[in-house]
Design an enzyme around this catalytic site. Structure first.
Site, PDB file in Angstrom:
ATOM      1  CB  CYS A 173      54.892  32.218   8.103  1.00  0.00           C
ATOM      2  SG  CYS A 173      54.293  31.909   6.436  1.00  0.00           S
TER       3      CYS A 173
ATOM      4  N   GLY B  31      49.360  31.934  11.313  1.00  0.00           N
ATOM      5  CA  GLY B  31      49.189  31.025  10.190  1.00  0.00           C
ATOM      6  C   GLY B  31      48.468  29.776  10.633  1.00  0.00           C
TER       7      GLY B  31
ATOM      8  CG  ASN C 195      57.571  35.416   8.880  1.00  0.00           C
ATOM      9  OD1 ASN C 195      56.744  35.578   7.984  1.00  0.00           O
ATOM     10  ND2 ASN C 195      57.559  36.096   9.998  1.00  0.00           N
ATOM     11  N   GLY C 196      58.441  35.568   5.483  1.00  0.00           N
ATOM     12  CA  GLY C 196      58.708  36.743   4.642  1.00  0.00           C
ATOM     13  C   GLY C 196      58.446  36.444   3.183  1.00  0.00           C
TER      14      GLY C 196
ATOM     15  CE1 TYR D  44      43.822  41.054  11.964  1.00  0.00           C
ATOM     16  CE2 TYR D  44      45.683  40.141  10.759  1.00  0.00           C
ATOM     17  CZ  TYR D  44      44.422  40.003  11.279  1.00  0.00           C
ATOM     18  OH  TYR D  44      43.746  38.832  11.132  1.00  0.00           O
TER      19      TYR D  44
HETATM   20  P1  5GP Z   1      38.129  43.400   5.248  1.00  0.00           P
HETATM   21  O1  5GP Z   1      36.963  42.702   5.825  1.00  0.00           O
HETATM   22  O2  5GP Z   1      37.988  44.875   5.154  1.00  0.00           O
HETATM   23  O3  5GP Z   1      38.562  42.786   3.961  1.00  0.00           O
HETATM   24  O4  5GP Z   1      39.340  43.117   6.241  1.00  0.00           O
HETATM   25  C1  5GP Z   1      39.434  43.820   7.422  1.00  0.00           C
HETATM   26  C2  5GP Z   1      39.465  42.863   8.568  1.00  0.00           C
HETATM   27  O5  5GP Z   1      40.450  41.875   8.332  1.00  0.00           O
HETATM   28  C3  5GP Z   1      39.828  43.572   9.858  1.00  0.00           C
HETATM   29  O6  5GP Z   1      38.923  43.173  10.865  1.00  0.00           O
HETATM   30  C4  5GP Z   1      41.231  43.113  10.169  1.00  0.00           C
HETATM   31  O7  5GP Z   1      41.353  42.801  11.539  1.00  0.00           O
HETATM   32  C5  5GP Z   1      41.442  41.892   9.340  1.00  0.00           C
HETATM   33  N1  5GP Z   1      42.747  41.905   8.653  1.00  0.00           N
HETATM   34  C6  5GP Z   1      43.524  42.943   8.307  1.00  0.00           C
HETATM   35  N2  5GP Z   1      44.639  42.535   7.701  1.00  0.00           N
HETATM   36  C7  5GP Z   1      44.582  41.209   7.659  1.00  0.00           C
HETATM   37  C8  5GP Z   1      45.465  40.202   7.164  1.00  0.00           C
HETATM   38  O8  5GP Z   1      46.544  40.452   6.632  1.00  0.00           O
HETATM   39  N3  5GP Z   1      45.053  38.930   7.344  1.00  0.00           N
HETATM   40  C9  5GP Z   1      43.873  38.609   7.957  1.00  0.00           C
HETATM   41  N4  5GP Z   1      43.538  37.355   8.147  1.00  0.00           N
HETATM   42  N5  5GP Z   1      43.022  39.542   8.403  1.00  0.00           N
HETATM   43  C10 5GP Z   1      43.378  40.812   8.253  1.00  0.00           C
HETATM   44 MG    MG Z   2      39.573  41.845  12.504  1.00  0.00          MG
END
Ligand code: 5GP
Ligand code: MG
Ligand code: SF4
Length: 459
Positions: A10, A36, A110-111, A254
């Site tokens: 968050c 979020g 957040n956490g 990320y």
């Molecule tokens: P996958 O499609 O392999 O399930 O997820 C990988 C993609 O999701 C990557 O493009 C990455 O940027 C994104 N991603 C990685 N970690 C997270 C996360 O914690 N939340 C969200 N929304 N996207 C994530």
């Molecule tokens: Mg991505």
């Protein structure tokens, strides 16, 4: 999908001693929308009374001039909430607001609290009634039930009972309290705002991109184990827990915006360094380097600069589609990738392509990307990931799925490569990750990559 009771990743913000503080909180939340998108809320104080408005949706759809005008006052706290699957999520929107014997209080968090269930069960056994699924509500109960007289002592007592990852911002009518857990898993920075009358206002936010938007100057990070108290006397710092910093390395991979300084370092530079390390570790001959937008862009630039292979924006992202994780079912997740990402055939056809993304979680994105590039006539597709395989879930505030859904927890790199249909697949090594961050005494949480959890999870 496993449903989670707790907060996911968050954004939080707190603004103190600033005219129309809610407006600054609003812009801060707007700049941190990427953390979020499910719900958002702001509570403000004019010294006499707290007001709180929260709802589902994006910051710009929940707030307008009219709603913001109801949030008068010199202090405000705010929150952007990440998605959860299948919960009554309105009850789970923040700030959490309550009336109790000392007056009114609002909290954003957040956490994840790793002993949340234990504490909740104890509180319920003692007669507490809960209105949400949020671990954050535990803290309100602990504060309200405390026998201490002063709010600051009640907050200290409550915070010392909870474990795990937390950045709390707590608003009372006159004061604001900010606490970061002893490991400092989640980022939280402190900035100053110069008021027109020359006085100093304060802001704390999950990411420094918020400071840029509201004209605040970055001062420092809130320290792990620190509590900041803002009152009309100014800011006071208290060390309330012995610090043992393990900040979240995934923020660099990320979560954070590339223009933010997280844990004191510019995210953009680290992401580019990850790409460079990836090129050093995994050289391969190809015609083009293309990122999976937006999360792979900085690393792909780094890869291109290190390898000398030209960078092109071979896939264009539609920005008006939410993140692919938001929808709970697998079917919709796949459709959403197609809605979101479209390749440029003229760039791809007959080319040997290196595709860079930041991480593989379920493998859905990579599989879809490989398919759309093949459909455009790519000659070879080499998938390169600027972080190590994600093998373990996060219990400290990032919405990673349960272990069974993490593709690299179930399959070898070769099997994942086959599953996504690429000609080759490589990940950045743990050593490469460490080199990209480039600090002497590397001490980060990387449990999702190596399975070593510094704080035990109490079910
Ligand atoms: P996958 O499609 O392999 O399930 O997820 C990988 C993609 O999701 C990557 O493009 C990455 O940027 C994104 N991603 C990685 N970690 C997270 C996360 O914690 N939340 C969200 N929304 N996207 C994530
Ligand atoms: Mg991505
Ligand atoms: Fe960050 Fe991963 Fe640690 Fe969670 S487990 S805090 S995502 S590094």
């Amino acid at each position: 999908m496993e449903t989670r009771d707790w907060n996911e990743e968050c954004a939080v913000v707190g603004v103190y001693n600033v005219q129309n503080a809610a407006v600054s909180a609003y812009y801060s939340l707007f700049s941190m929308q990427h953390r979020g998108q499910e719900a958002t809320g702001i509570a403000s104080s004019n010294g006499e009374k707290l007001n709180c408005i929260k709802n589902h949706g994006l910051v710009t759809s929940v707030f307008c001039d009219e709603t913001l005008s109801k949030l008068k006052g010199f202090s405000a706290i705010g929150h952007n909430r990440y998605s959860t699957a299948g919960e009554d999520s309105m009850a789970d929107a923040q700030p959490v607001f309550a009336r109790y014997d000392l007056g009114e209080i609002a909290i954003v968090h957040n956490g994840n609290l790793t002993n949340a269930k234990q504490i909740r069960n104890e509180l319920i056994a003692e007669g507490s009634i809960f209105q949400s699924h949020m671990d954050t509500e535990n803290l309100i109960h602990l504060i309200a039930r405390s026998k201490k007289e002063a709010l600051i002592d009640r907050i200290k007592e409550a915070v010392l009972r909870v474990e795990g990852a937390f950045c709390f911002v707590i608003l009372s009518r006159k004061k604001m309290f900010v606490i970061r857990d002893r490991h400092g898993f989640r980022p939280l920075s402190l900035g100053e705002i110069k008021n027109p009358d020359g006085s100093i206002g304060y802001i704390v936010a999950s990411e420094t991109c918020a400071f840029d938007l509201v004209g605040a100057k970055y001062v420092r990070d809130v320290k792990p184990g620190e509590m900041l108290v803002f009152s009309k006397e100014g800011m006071q710092s208290h060390s309330i827990m012995p610090a043992n910093p393990y900040p979240c390395v995934f923020e660099y991979v990320y979560f954070a915006r590339p223009d933010s300084h997280v844990f004191g370092r510019l995210v953009y530079n680290i992401r580019k360094a990850m790409g460079r390390e990836l090129a050093k570790e995994n050289p391969i001959d190809a015609d083009l380097v293309i990122p999976v937008p937006d999360s792979g862009v900085a690393a792909a630039l780094g890869y291109s600069q290190e390898s000398g292979i030209p960078f092109e924006l071979g896939i264009i992202r539609n920005h008006y589609v939410g993140r692919t994780f938001i929808e709970p079912t697998q079917q919709i997740r796949e459709l959403k990738v197609k809605l979101k990402l479209n390749p440029i055939r003229e760039l791809i056809e007959n080319k040997r392509i290196i595709v860079i993304d930041d991480s593989v979680v379920r493998g859905t994105t990579s599989k879809q990307i490989v398919k759309i590039l093949r459909d455009c006539g790519a000659k070879e597709i080499h998938m390169k990931i600027s972080s190590p395989p994600t093998i373990s879930p996060c219990y400290y505030g990032v919405d990673t799925p349960s272990v069974g859904e993490l593709i690299s927890a179930r399959m070898s790199d070769e099997e994942v490569c086959k599953f996504i249909g690429a000609d080759s697949l490589s990940f950045l090594s743990l050593e490469g990750l460490k080199r990209s961050i480039g600090v002497e005494d590397y001490k980060f949480c990387q449990a999702c990559f190596d399975g070593n959890y510094i704080v035990e999870i109490k079910e």
